[in-house]
Design a protein around this motif. Structure first.
Motif, PDB file in Angstrom:
ATOM      1  N   LYS A   4       0.816  -1.218   0.000  1.00  0.00           N
ATOM      2  CA  LYS A   4       0.000   0.000   0.000  1.00  0.00           C
ATOM      3  C   LYS A   4       0.852   1.272   0.000  1.00  0.00           C
ATOM      4  O   LYS A   4       0.314   2.377   0.023  1.00  0.00           O
ATOM      5  N   ASP A   5       2.172   1.126  -0.025  1.00  0.00           N
ATOM      6  CA  ASP A   5       3.116   2.252  -0.067  1.00  0.00           C
ATOM      7  C   ASP A   5       2.994   3.159   1.149  1.00  0.00           C
ATOM      8  O   ASP A   5       3.127   4.376   1.062  1.00  0.00           O
ATOM      9  N   VAL A   6       2.740   2.568   2.320  1.00  0.00           N
ATOM     10  CA  VAL A   6       2.630   3.368   3.542  1.00  0.00           C
ATOM     11  C   VAL A   6       3.585   2.887   4.631  1.00  0.00           C
ATOM     12  O   VAL A   6       3.552   3.401   5.755  1.00  0.00           O
ATOM     13  N   ALA A   7       4.426   1.911   4.330  1.00  0.00           N
ATOM     14  CA  ALA A   7       5.282   1.307   5.351  1.00  0.00           C
ATOM     15  C   ALA A   7       6.218   2.316   5.995  1.00  0.00           C
ATOM     16  O   ALA A   7       6.580   2.185   7.176  1.00  0.00           O
ATOM     17  N   ALA A   8       6.632   3.330   5.243  1.00  0.00           N
ATOM     18  CA  ALA A   8       7.585   4.331   5.757  1.00  0.00           C
ATOM     19  C   ALA A   8       6.893   5.589   6.272  1.00  0.00           C
ATOM     20  O   ALA A   8       7.568   6.569   6.611  1.00  0.00           O
ATOM     21  N   ASP A   9       5.573   5.593   6.364  1.00  0.00           N
ATOM     22  CA  ASP A   9       4.847   6.768   6.845  1.00  0.00           C
ATOM     23  C   ASP A   9       5.219   7.090   8.295  1.00  0.00           C
ATOM     24  O   ASP A   9       5.496   6.186   9.095  1.00  0.00           O
ATOM     25  N   GLU A  10       5.198   8.375   8.612  1.00  0.00           N
ATOM     26  CA  GLU A  10       5.475   8.829   9.972  1.00  0.00           C
ATOM     27  C   GLU A  10       4.451   9.884  10.380  1.00  0.00           C
ATOM     28  O   GLU A  10       3.929  10.607   9.527  1.00  0.00           O
ATOM     29  N   MET A  11       4.193   9.961  11.659  1.00  0.00           N
ATOM     30  CA  MET A  11       3.346  11.041  12.173  1.00  0.00           C
ATOM     31  C   MET A  11       3.992  11.616  13.421  1.00  0.00           C
ATOM     32  O   MET A  11       4.457  10.890  14.295  1.00  0.00           O
ATOM     33  N   THR A  12       4.033  12.950  13.467  1.00  0.00           N
ATOM     34  CA  THR A  12       4.687  13.663  14.560  1.00  0.00           C
ATOM     35  C   THR A  12       3.696  14.594  15.242  1.00  0.00           C
ATOM     36  O   THR A  12       2.977  15.345  14.577  1.00  0.00           O
ATOM     37  N   PHE A  13       3.673  14.526  16.562  1.00  0.00           N
ATOM     38  CA  PHE A  13       2.850  15.411  17.379  1.00  0.00           C
ATOM     39  C   PHE A  13       3.780  16.316  18.186  1.00  0.00           C
ATOM     40  O   PHE A  13       4.798  15.851  18.715  1.00  0.00           O
ATOM     41  N   ASP A  14       3.446  17.594  18.301  1.00  0.00           N
ATOM     42  CA  ASP A  14       4.191  18.479  19.191  1.00  0.00           C
ATOM     43  C   ASP A  14       3.278  19.583  19.704  1.00  0.00           C
ATOM     44  O   ASP A  14       2.190  19.810  19.154  1.00  0.00           O
ATOM     45  N   LEU A  15       3.728  20.244  20.765  1.00  0.00           N
ATOM     46  CA  LEU A  15       2.951  21.306  21.409  1.00  0.00           C
ATOM     47  C   LEU A  15       3.701  22.623  21.343  1.00  0.00           C
ATOM     48  O   LEU A  15       3.672  23.423  22.276  1.00  0.00           O
TER      49      LEU A  15
END
Length: 254
Positions: free
Chosen positions: A168-179
């Motif tokens: 699905k071409d999402v294996a390297a996806d990243e998500m970052t949360f910050d405040l």
């Protein structure tokens, strides 16, 4: 000592702030001298995220306050600015001769420790420094995406791991949360990053993303099934079923 700013209008700025029909009907009195336009912006001592607004202009004029995250039409109001940083509070009054406006600049020294008192904020976003999450594809068994029963904590029925995510071409996806200045969310896919915002409900343990989504997401409010320093499991809650996404802190290995 309280930080107290009382300002007279030093330079007229014709700020064209939209006014409702209701406002227009209630405008009373003649236009006034610039020097008679007064207001105060006061930060609470020892907790400067709390800001008191006070319209000091004499007469029956409608005040209109604008600040990061909202607005107010109250003569006296108290607002919360939960993030550290420099802010501009804009003050406008409406007269029959048109609006008169000015602003006050304030500095909030730190993220509000009371607003962010739940440990969930740090676990998810690591405060202002941020935290990046990736697929937990090396979890024992290798299953990190799928679905299951309504109370499942991991995929039970439809089970997928790195092979499916790669397909699905999402294996390297990243998500970052910050405040840092806001509840920031950054989704990275195929080397491109998309900036957005998130809302964390620490009472109901849910996560809502506005302006983006998670990998293979359904743009819903996600249930937080698990949140530790190293692991994050999200679910789309259905009636007797759940879609499940399992993540780990970037750099963590099982």
């Amino acid at each position: 000592m309280k930080k107290f700013i009382t300002l007279s209008l030093l330079a007229l700025s014709a700020v064209l702030v939209s006014c409702t029909k209701e406002d227009e009907k209630s405008l009373g009195g003649p236009s006034i001298a610039k020097s008679d336009v007064k207001f105060s912006v006061t930060q609470q001592q020892g907790h400067d995220n709390i800001v008191m607004l006070n319209s000091l202009t004499q007469g029956g004029y409608i005040p209109y306050w604008e600040f990061t995250g909202g607005f107010s039409k109250k003569k006296l109001d108290t607002i919360n600015l939960p993030f550290a940083g420099d802010y501009t509070v804009r003050y406008t009054i409406y007269t029959q001769g048109g609006p008169l406006a000015d602003s006050a600049k304030i500095t909030v020294s730190q993220n509000d420790p009371q607003y962010f008192s739940s440990p969930m904020w740090n676990l998810l976003a690591n405060a202002q420094d941020g935290k990046t999450w990736v697929w937990a594809s090396d979890i024992p068994g290798g299953i990190c995406y799928g679905n299951g029963s309504g109370g499942a904590t991991a995929p039970e029925w439809w089970q997928n791991g790195i092979a499916y995510l790669t397909q699905k071409d999402v294996a390297a996806d990243e998500m970052t949360f910050d405040l840092k200045g806001a509840k920031n969310y950054t989704f990275t896919h195929a080397g491109a990053s998309q900036k957005a915002l998130f809302e964390l409900d620490t009472l109901n343990k849910t996560l809502k993303i506005t302006g983006s989504d998670i990998s293979l997401g359904n743009k819903v409010t996600y249930v937080i099934v698990k949140l530790t320093a190293d692991e994050l499991t999200l679910a789309q809650q259905g009636d007797g079923w759940r879609n499940i996404w399992m993540y780990k802190r970037k750099g963590f290995s099982y």
